[in-house]
Design an enzyme around this catalytic site. Structure first.
Site, PDB file in Angstrom:
ATOM      1  N   HIS A  25       9.997 -14.216  83.986  1.00 32.69           N
ATOM      2  CA  HIS A  25       9.624 -12.613  84.003  1.00 32.69           C
ATOM      3  C   HIS A  25      11.050 -11.880  83.086  1.00 32.69           C
ATOM      4  CE1 HIS A  25       7.429 -12.976  87.868  1.00 32.69           C
ATOM      5  NE2 HIS A  25       6.637 -12.572  87.046  1.00 32.69           N
ATOM      6  N   LYS A  49      -2.379  -7.910  98.782  1.00 35.88           N
ATOM      7  CA  LYS A  49      -1.460  -8.927  98.972  1.00 35.88           C
ATOM      8  C   LYS A  49      -0.439  -8.559 100.145  1.00 35.88           C
ATOM      9  CE  LYS A  49      -1.751 -11.067  94.257  1.00 35.88           C
ATOM     10  NZ  LYS A  49      -0.818 -10.980  93.326  1.00 35.88           N
ATOM     11  N   ARG A  98       1.215 -18.359  79.835  1.00 32.93           N
ATOM     12  CA  ARG A  98       2.251 -19.446  80.008  1.00 32.93           C
ATOM     13  C   ARG A  98       1.304 -20.754  79.648  1.00 32.93           C
ATOM     14  NH1 ARG A  98       3.079 -17.707  85.862  1.00 32.93           N
ATOM     15  NH2 ARG A  98       1.429 -16.643  85.312  1.00 32.93           N
TER      16      ARG A  98
HETATM   17  P1  ADP Z   1       0.563 -10.861  88.459  1.00 34.62           P
HETATM   18  O1  ADP Z   1       0.496 -10.716  89.987  1.00 34.62           O
HETATM   19  O2  ADP Z   1      -0.112  -9.636  87.421  1.00 34.62           O
HETATM   20  O3  ADP Z   1       0.149 -12.280  87.826  1.00 34.62           O
HETATM   21  P2  ADP Z   1       3.230 -11.797  87.892  1.00 34.62           P
HETATM   22  O4  ADP Z   1       4.290 -10.901  88.211  1.00 34.62           O
HETATM   23  O5  ADP Z   1       2.971 -13.083  88.445  1.00 34.62           O
HETATM   24  O6  ADP Z   1       2.030 -10.823  88.129  1.00 34.62           O
HETATM   25  O7  ADP Z   1       3.021 -11.871  86.195  1.00 34.62           O
HETATM   26  C1  ADP Z   1       3.194 -10.508  85.337  1.00 34.62           C
HETATM   27  C2  ADP Z   1       3.271 -10.995  84.025  1.00 34.62           C
HETATM   28  O8  ADP Z   1       4.246 -12.084  83.568  1.00 34.62           O
HETATM   29  C3  ADP Z   1       1.899 -11.878  83.744  1.00 34.62           C
HETATM   30  O9  ADP Z   1       1.424 -11.482  82.414  1.00 34.62           O
HETATM   31  C4  ADP Z   1       2.391 -13.300  83.836  1.00 34.62           C
HETATM   32  O10 ADP Z   1       1.432 -13.907  82.913  1.00 34.62           O
HETATM   33  C5  ADP Z   1       3.718 -13.196  83.288  1.00 34.62           C
HETATM   34  N1  ADP Z   1       4.486 -14.239  83.666  1.00 34.62           N
HETATM   35  C6  ADP Z   1       4.786 -14.791  84.802  1.00 34.62           C
HETATM   36  N2  ADP Z   1       5.633 -15.670  85.019  1.00 34.62           N
HETATM   37  C7  ADP Z   1       5.876 -15.732  83.636  1.00 34.62           C
HETATM   38  C8  ADP Z   1       6.791 -16.740  82.813  1.00 34.62           C
HETATM   39  N3  ADP Z   1       7.317 -17.911  83.632  1.00 34.62           N
HETATM   40  N4  ADP Z   1       6.873 -16.779  81.541  1.00 34.62           N
HETATM   41  C9  ADP Z   1       6.279 -15.799  80.828  1.00 34.62           C
HETATM   42  N5  ADP Z   1       5.243 -14.837  81.258  1.00 34.62           N
HETATM   43  C10 ADP Z   1       5.200 -15.089  82.661  1.00 34.62           C
END
Ligand code: ADP
Length: 167
Positions: A25, A49, A98
């Site tokens: 992130h 959630k 990813r």
């Molecule tokens: P959600 O609950 O919407 O999946 P996340 O916090 O898991 O929220 O992810 C938010 C965004 O960040 C999504 O677009 C996800 O694909 C992206 N994301 C999550 N982890 C990574 C990572 N390791 N590298 C790049 N993008 C990521």
């Protein structure tokens, strides 16, 4: 042609749960903030959630690690992302891909959002190779099983996780 004016600003929203924030992130935020004039990291208040950290705790951690990025704002929202984007005057939504597994749901979401609000373009960034295997869900799984996640998350997150799950 519309949209070519030099004073056009890219205001992007990076929405997600960030429960907790990972180095993946953080890499997205760093790259997004270089791309956009203003980047809003928007924490989704998801009532369905059961979160590990409260929205306020998540905001504090993100604020801590982005304090050196002057064009990054931390916020939270509930309800429809496109309506939130309209309220914030955003013209872009930032998402990360990813693996192929992300693609299908991200495509569906981007197409739906475009139908509802064509003014906000979804911009995808490919995950950095070194973080492409990282997800909040895996971090939660590792910490609940007593593992060490300090190489996958920023130190402020790792410290909070250690306080929550003493080994
Ligand atoms: P959600 O609950 O919407 O999946 P996340 O916090 O898991 O929220 O992810 C938010 C965004 O960040 C999504 O677009 C996800 O694909 C992206 N994301 C999550 N982890 C990574 C990572 N390791 N590298 C790049 N993008 C990521």
């Amino acid at each position: 042609m519309p949209g070519t004016s030099a004073d056009r600003r890219l205001v992007a929203i990076y929405p997600g749960s960030f429960d907790p924030l990972t180095n993946g992130h953080l890499d997205m935020i760093a790259r997004g903030s270089r791309l956009a004039d203003h980047l809003i990291v928007a924490i989704l208040k998801n009532m369905q959630k059961q979160p590990l950290f409260s929205v306020e705790e998540r905001a504090e951690m993100i604020r801590d690690v982005t304090s050196n990025c002057s064009n990054v704002e931390i916020d939270s929202f509930e309800g429809l992302l496109v309506e939130y984007a309209a309220r914030k005057g955003a013209n872009a939504i930032l998402r990360g891909i990813r693996a192929v597994s992300d693609y299908e749901s991200e495509l569906q979401m981007a197409l739906l959002n475009r139908r509802m609000r064509p003014e906000a373009e979804t911009i995808f960034l490919m995950a950095a190779e070194e973080y492409s295997f990282l997800s909040s869900r895996m971090i939660k799984e590792i910490v609940t099983l007593g593992g060490d996640v300090s190489q996958f998350v920023p130190p402020v997150v790792s410290n909070r996780l250690r306080a929550k799950f003493p080994r």
